[in-house]
Design an enzyme around this catalytic site. Structure first.
Site, PDB file in Angstrom:
ATOM      1  N   HIS A   1       0.948  -1.125   0.109  1.00 16.64           N
ATOM      2  CA  HIS A   1      -0.065  -0.004   0.053  1.00 16.64           C
ATOM      3  C   HIS A   1       0.883   1.162   0.082  1.00 16.64           C
ATOM      4  CE1 HIS A   1      -3.049   2.839   2.215  1.00 16.64           C
ATOM      5  NE2 HIS A   1      -2.944   2.863   1.017  1.00 16.64           N
TER       6      HIS A   1
ATOM      7  N   HIS B   1       1.725   4.716  -2.917  1.00 16.72           N
ATOM      8  CA  HIS B   1       1.763   5.990  -2.637  1.00 16.72           C
ATOM      9  C   HIS B   1       3.367   6.611  -2.928  1.00 16.72           C
ATOM     10  CE1 HIS B   1      -1.591   7.018   0.018  1.00 16.72           C
ATOM     11  NE2 HIS B   1      -1.710   5.707  -0.047  1.00 16.72           N
TER      12      HIS B   1
ATOM     13  N   HIS C   1      -4.458   0.892  -6.032  1.00 14.89           N
ATOM     14  CA  HIS C   1      -4.556   1.443  -4.706  1.00 14.89           C
ATOM     15  C   HIS C   1      -5.926   1.417  -4.306  1.00 14.89           C
ATOM     16  CE1 HIS C   1      -5.368   4.896  -2.082  1.00 14.89           C
ATOM     17  NE2 HIS C   1      -4.331   4.745  -1.626  1.00 14.89           N
TER      18      HIS C   1
ATOM     19  N   ASN D   1      -6.618  -0.571  -0.483  1.00 17.73           N
ATOM     20  CA  ASN D   1      -6.987   0.594   0.619  1.00 17.73           C
ATOM     21  C   ASN D   1      -8.112   0.518   0.892  1.00 17.73           C
ATOM     22  OD1 ASN D   1      -6.089   3.185   1.729  1.00 17.73           O
ATOM     23  ND2 ASN D   1      -8.071   3.730   0.652  1.00 17.73           N
TER      24      ASN D   1
ATOM     25  N   ILE E   1      -6.153   9.024  -0.643  1.00 14.11           N
ATOM     26  CA  ILE E   1      -6.419   9.010   0.724  1.00 14.11           C
ATOM     27  C   ILE E   1      -5.247   7.788   1.250  1.00 14.11           C
ATOM     28  CG2 ILE E   1      -8.137   7.125   0.573  1.00 14.11           C
ATOM     29  CD1 ILE E   1      -7.983   9.648   3.404  1.00 14.11           C
TER      30      ILE E   1
END
Length: 915
Positions: free
Chosen positions: A574, A579, A766, A770, A915
């Site tokens: 993740h 990110h 993602h 997530n 997020i």
């Protein structure tokens, strides 16, 4: 006199006809449609002269008229050279803030007053053409926004202002607008539409904050929505194109202000806080000692204790990201009011002061978090009311001697509260849970470690034998199971083993390096057949239970696997892969790709909010003693595990879905299959749905790329594109810049592959990793983020207490009450969609984000395909033959379903890592 009138009136006719005769011409370059228009192309004029009138005029008069005619023609020629001036109108859309503090309101009223006396907003229209006399772009006269003061008190979300430009008939096509804000307050400029040119309305999508001239003296530059490759840039825009990129790059010096729009690179040197305590010191991530991607530079001064570390900014103060990357108001409200700021920095300290870090006594106490809530001691809730509004996860509060905090029931226990205990559900989550990207096919048994034997010695040898699993293979031998592709593994051995000595030396943290062996049944489901638990100097293998004691041993082993899985999911799959590893591509895109560049326009929605959420993560999640260190087994070594994975495992060329599936042995190339792949686990929900989205993204990207690059030479000679890719690698991923696995960027296929991978990671990948965090992880026994005890061996004193009360021992191994509620608050935050979310297949201003009508149509086609995919996913979730997503107590797999309502929904694929 008729002739005289005819001649005298020719100038008037000329002036009128110049407007009437404007036209739009379309030129094609190779396969692209370029709009090139001259709104004031003139028609030849002819005077109709009556012979009868001429005969009645004397020779002197005729001579005089001839002289006048020559003069008029010269005047006409001079007028043509001078060009006719005319006015065009700008409609400027400004987005208001919903909430303003006292200072903002005061400054707004002051701006409304000073606007009347000349301190206003000034626009200047710039042509795509260069004035041959000055060799500078042609410009309109400056124009002022009208009625700013009159509309300053408007409560509308969007306010429309107008301005009038004066240009001449030789102006050419509008290509850019400069904006000067002479007010004291910034404003959000959404769009400018120019009306009055013969071509029709000309759009300037802006979506940017315009700062006061007091803070940023330079004029803001906004370009039309017409895309241009660098080599095709109109002469009037070339200097502005480079100037804007220079502004965005900055000079790499000084500390950034929150109002800046500067994109630059730096290492992760702001994770620790050594000035507070030596225990909060952390290494620099990125560079010689710890390979890592680069992040957005802030330029803050170094700490007093360690000159290599950057001074931290703690909540509630904001971290710098370029102004246009900051959360918009609705996103900020959602995030700030009910998530990290409130929960982690107000609620948790109050809980720490009022609740002992006690263990759960039984499953009923965990269930009570969702049914009855978390009881706070007398008076604590009043203190919290003064500090902040309660977060969304708090759905009930009783103002009595005991405050009541109730958490939403996670989906994993909503259909069958005991489902998580079942072995088939434990295995199902490896292909349909929140971390479905670690399972791999076993090609050799027992499995082999890739760690250095000179360092770890013979302890790298697996303890797994054929005897451990032979009784669980439906009558097959191990070799037969391997040959028929029915043995799979979730392997965290090499990830954790190098860190176990340090992790297990921490108070209240215990971990193994686990391997889980899974068998594919004839029904297409998986079942666990063995779990290997490794320590630096010993190993043990746990198999499915035969009695009560082995039942609890097996449950503890699965919990340790879940803890390993939770850590790798959060730190590697993740945070790192979606990110951190995307941030360099985003920084380089803003620095090297002009807003005029078609590839920038393609990537734009997939970069939204990523820099801001990553900055928040550095501030509160991955920081020293932050949420990740507090909630996950690895504690202060969490980011070191992430860095090791980046160094040893991450490869950009393997981040696309098909390449990743093949690398893990979960699929093999097969040209006869719809996506060119054959899945070896046919009912693999993550891969099944993911391939639908991957294919749609790839088709859309290919359509887009082929539109602008009809031949490979255009890619090779595209200076901005090549600079973007080069900087992403050589600066953004500098620790891997010499790797031989980076894809080349020379052909259409190269570019399509690179862009598809980036869009996939930002959107579908993602989302899959997530938005199921609270639905699956909010019930902590299902996948505990940390474990506090190892499984006792018969020779150890703890074994007696384990046998005496195995359930109590089980709960004493899981996170404490405080650790559990803190983790629940965090994953609830991370799983939440905000109201302003933009999902795949959606764009801001969908009809005007580009001036290329064919691409707008193609995007609508892409959006329609996304709708079709969502319908197919819904159909699959109702198909009883797909046992890994449909059945009694089985959760449907919706993490790849494109759309979602706001909140925690366990579905929805936003365009970007937001997020």
């Amino acid at each position: 006199m008729a002739l005289a009138k005819e001649i005298m009136g020719s100038r008037l006719i000329f002036e009128r006809s110049s407007l009437a005769s404007s036209r739009l011409s379309i030129k094609k370059k190779t396969q692209r449609t370029q709009l090139s228009f001259n709104p004031f192309e003139l028609r030849p004029m002819k005077a109709a002269i009556s012979g009868g009138v001429v005969a009645a005029i004397s020779e002197d008069v005729v001579k005089t008229l001839r002289i006048n005619t020559i003069g008029r023609n010269q005047e006409k020629k001079d007028e043509e050279e001078k060009a006719v001036q005319f006015k065009v109108r700008a409609v400027v859309t400004v987005r208001n803030k919903n909430k303003e503090d006292f200072k903002e309101t005061l400054v707004k009223h002051l701006d409304a007053f000073t606007d009347k006396i000349g301190r206003n907003v000034v626009l200047e229209l710039i042509s795509t053409q260069v004035d041959p006399k000055t060799n500078e772009p042609k410009k309109s006269k400056p124009a002022v926004l009208k009625d700013w003061s009159k509309k300053s008190n408007s409560k509308a979300e969007k306010v429309h202002y107008t301005a009038e430009f004066t240009v001449d008939s030789a102006f050419g096509s509008p290509g850019a607008i400069t904006v000067t804000n002479k007010h004291q307050k910034e404003f959000f400029l959404e769009n400018i539409t120019i009306e009055g040119f013969a071509c029709g309305a000309v759009q300037f999508p802006c979506n940017s904050w315009v700062q006061s001239q007091n803070d940023h003296p330079s004029k803001r530059i906004f370009f039309t929505n017409q895309p241009y490759l660098p080599s095709e840039t109109p002469s009037g825009l070339r200097t502005l194109r480079e100037q804007e990129l220079t502004n965005l790059r900055g000079n790499g010096k000084g500390e950034r202000k929150l109002s800046d729009r500067i994109y630059d690179f730096d290492v992760y040197n702001d994770i620790g806080n050594p000035d507070i305590s030596p225990e909060l010191a952390r290494p620099v991530f990125g560079g010689r000692d710890f390979s890592y991607p680069r992040r957005c530079r802030t330029g803050r001064p170094s700490t007093d204790t360690d000159l290599k570390s950057e001074r931290r900014v703690e909540k509630p103060l904001p971290m710098y990201v370029p102004r246009d990357e900051q959360f918009e108001e609705s996103k900020k409200d959602t995030f700030a009011a009910c998530r990290l700021k409130a929960v982690l920095h107000n609620l948790v300290p109050s809980l720490k002061a009022s609740i002992l870090a006690e263990d759960f006594a039984n499953f009923g106490e965990i269930d009570s978090l969702y049914k009855e809530g978390l009881l706070l001691k007398l008076g604590i809730q009043d203190d919290m009311f003064k500090k902040f509004p309660l977060p969304k996860i708090v759905t009930t509060l009783q103002k009595s001697s005991e405050g009541l905090l109730r958490y939403d029931t996670p989906k994993i226990v909503s259909k069958d509260k005991n489902a998580w205990l079942r072995d088939d559900e434990f295995a199902r989550q490896a292909i349909a849970g929140i971390n479905p990207v670690n399972i791999e096919r076993i090609t050799a048994y027992p499995p082999v470690s890739n760690l250095d034997r000179e360092i770890y010695g013979s302890n790298l040898d697996s303890a797994l034998t054929e005897e451990h699993i032979i009784g669980h293979l439906d009558g097959l031998s191990v070799q037969q199971a391997l040959e028929t592709n029915r043995l799979f593994m979730v392997d965290y051995h090499d990830t954790y083993l190098p860190f176990l000595d340090r992790i297990n030396a921490l108070e209240g943290r215990k971990a193994y390096a686990t391997r889980t062996i899974l068998f594919l049944t004839r029904l297409g489901t998986l079942k666990p057949v063995a779990i290997e638990l490794s320590l630096p100097k010993s190993k043990r293998v746990v198999t499915p239970p035969l009695d009560a004691t082995t039942y609890w041993t097996w449950q503890l082993a699965k919990a340790h696997v879940g803890s390993n899985d939770a850590g790798v999911h959060q730190l590697v799959n993740h945070w790192l892969r979606t990110h951190a590893c995307l941030e360099p591509f985003i920084l380089a895109a803003h620095r090297q790709l002009s807003a005029l560049h078609p590839i920038y326009k393609l990537l734009d929605p997939h970069m939204r909010y990523t820099l801001e959420i990553n900055a928040v993560a550095r501030q509160t999640l991955i920081s020293a003693d932050g949420v990740i260190e507090s909630c996950f087994t690895a504690g202060p070594y969490c980011l070191e595990i992430s860095a090791a994975a980046y160094k040893n495992q991450w490869r950009f060329d393997m981040e696309g879905l098909p390449a990743d599936l093949i690398r893990r042995g979960m699929a093999v190339p097969d040209a006869t299959q719809p996506h060119g792949l054959k899945l070896l686990v046919e009912d693999y929900p993550y891969a099944n749905d993911g391939l639908l989205l991957w294919s749609a993204i790839q088709t859309w990207v290919r359509t887009y790329v082929e539109r602008y690059y009809p031949n490979p030479n255009l890619i090779k000679t595209d200076t901005e594109l090549q600079a973007w890719y080069s900087e992403s690698i050589n600066v953004g991923h500098a620790d891997h810049r010499d790797a031989d696995w980076w894809p080349e960027l020379s052909t259409v296929d190269d570019l399509v592959s690179i862009l598809t991978t980036i869009v996939w990671l930002a959107s579908a990948q993602h989302a899959a990793l997530n938005f199921g965090q609270y639905p699956y992880g909010g019930y902590v026994p299902n996948r505990p983020p940390l474990m506090r005890q190892l499984i006792p061996d018969k020779s150890e004193p703890e074994h007696a207490s384990f046998v005496e009360d195995p359930q109590r021992y089980f709960f004493s191994s899981l996170p404490s009450l405080l650790q559990t509620t803190k983790f629940m608050a965090v994953v609830d935050t991370l799983s939440t969609h905000s109201p302003d979310e933009e999902y795949i297949g959606e764009r801001q201003q969908p009809s005007i984000w580009t001036g290329d009508a064919e691409i707008v149509d193609a995007f609508y086609g892409f959006s329609a395909e996304i709708v079709r995919i969502e319908q197919e996913i819904e159909k699959r979730n109702k198909d009883p033959s797909r046992r890994n997503r449909c059945g009694a107590g089985v959760l449907p797999y919706e993490l790849m379903a494109p759309s979602s309502e706001p909140g925690v929904t366990c579905r929805g694929v936003p365009n970007s890592v937001s997020i």
